[in-house]
Write an enzyme that holds these catalytic residues in place. Structure first.
Site, PDB file in Angstrom:
ATOM      1  N   SER A  22      -0.727   7.486   3.238  1.00  0.00           N
ATOM      2  CA  SER A  22      -0.373   6.297   2.458  1.00  0.00           C
ATOM      3  C   SER A  22       0.946   5.785   3.002  1.00  0.00           C
ATOM      4  CB  SER A  22      -0.211   6.665   0.975  1.00  0.00           C
ATOM      5  OG  SER A  22       0.409   5.620   0.240  1.00  0.00           O
ATOM      6  N   TYR A  48       4.057  11.419  -6.048  1.00  0.00           N
ATOM      7  CA  TYR A  48       3.043  10.945  -5.101  1.00  0.00           C
ATOM      8  C   TYR A  48       3.655  10.771  -3.718  1.00  0.00           C
ATOM      9  CZ  TYR A  48      -0.729   8.044  -3.199  1.00  0.00           C
ATOM     10  OH  TYR A  48      -1.751   7.537  -2.442  1.00  0.00           O
TER      11      TYR A  48
END
Length: 249
Positions: A134, A147
């Site tokens: 990501s 995250y």
């Protein structure tokens, strides 16, 4: 070896980017093995594809992953897509259980699958490991601590593995998507609060779709075997960084 003779494993294939990637690889001629915890979803998707099968699997369960590897001794491509975000609280108040869960699936899940399938990938003579990280793995943002930490871990696995496999017939590809609008990602992060989930994409002109990312992944995989796409960061035009997004209205 032609794509028709090659087998690709896609984790987290029950929805979103994983499901779209399975479709893209099947279209490219690969035999696709779809894995996810939700057996009914991957079975339904496998039934739609020309040469696919479903295998219910939790990538955080090492014994289950090893059993999967035993069943599929011939693998050419591994797409480590399974992952997720839980919560958006600041570091000061974040739930350690959320952080642990994100680390388990985004980091240890990648580790389990890669370790278990690496012998087969090397033996294939033209193996490919894909890590779906990501942009969170390349930059921080407020409310994303857990995250961000997990996706940085996934990025480091890919970067380190590429160094360690130098000289082996295996490519290590990292694809790092930015803002992708799927049915589940934001809703899961906000624990089913669909209003909060909708605000993530509010006013954004064309966030990425799962199909956009899958197209990128399939393109990287289908390059000639000597071509390694080390890192591909893909964002919608409206997103300049994790914290700078153009919104209308």
């Amino acid at each position: 070896m032609t794509a028709e003779a090659r087998t690709a494993v896609v984790t987290g294939a029950s929805s979103g980017i994983g499901a779209a990637t399975a479709r893209a690889l099947a279209t490219a001629g690969y035999r696709v093995v779809l894995t996810a915890r939700r057996k009914d979803r991957i079975e339904a998707l496998a039934a739609e594809l020309p040469n696919a099968e479903a295998y219910a699997l939790d990538v955080t369960d090492r014994a289950a992953v090893d059993a999967f590897a035993d069943r599929y001794p011939s693998i050419d491509v591994l797409v480590n897509n399974a992952g997720g975000a839980y919560g958006a609280e600041p570091v000061a108040t974040g739930d350690p259980a959320d952080w642990r869960a994100m680390y388990e699936v985004n980091v240890l899940g990648v580790l389990h699958m890669t370790q278990a399938l690496l012998p087969a990938l090397i033996a294939s003579g033209e193996g490919t490991v894909v890590v779906l990280s990501s942009t969170a793995g390349h930059g921080t943002y407020e409310g994303g601590g857990g995250y961000v930490a997990a996706k940085h871990g996934a990025h480091v696995i890919a970067e380190t593995l590429r160094l360690e496999l130098c000289g082996e017939p295996v490519r290590v590809i990292e694809v790092a998507p930015g803002m992708v609008k799927t049915d589940e990602f934001a809703a899961t992060r906000f624990r089913g609060d669909t209003d909060k989930a909708a605000k993530v994409y509010e006013g954004v002109d064309h966030p990425l779709s799962a199909e956009d990312v899958a197209d990128t992944v399939a393109w990287a995989i289908t390059r000639p075997a000597h071509v390694n796409i080390d890192l591909l960061v893909v964002r919608p035009r409206a997103q300049a960084s994790n914290s700078k997004v153009h919104r209308t209205g």
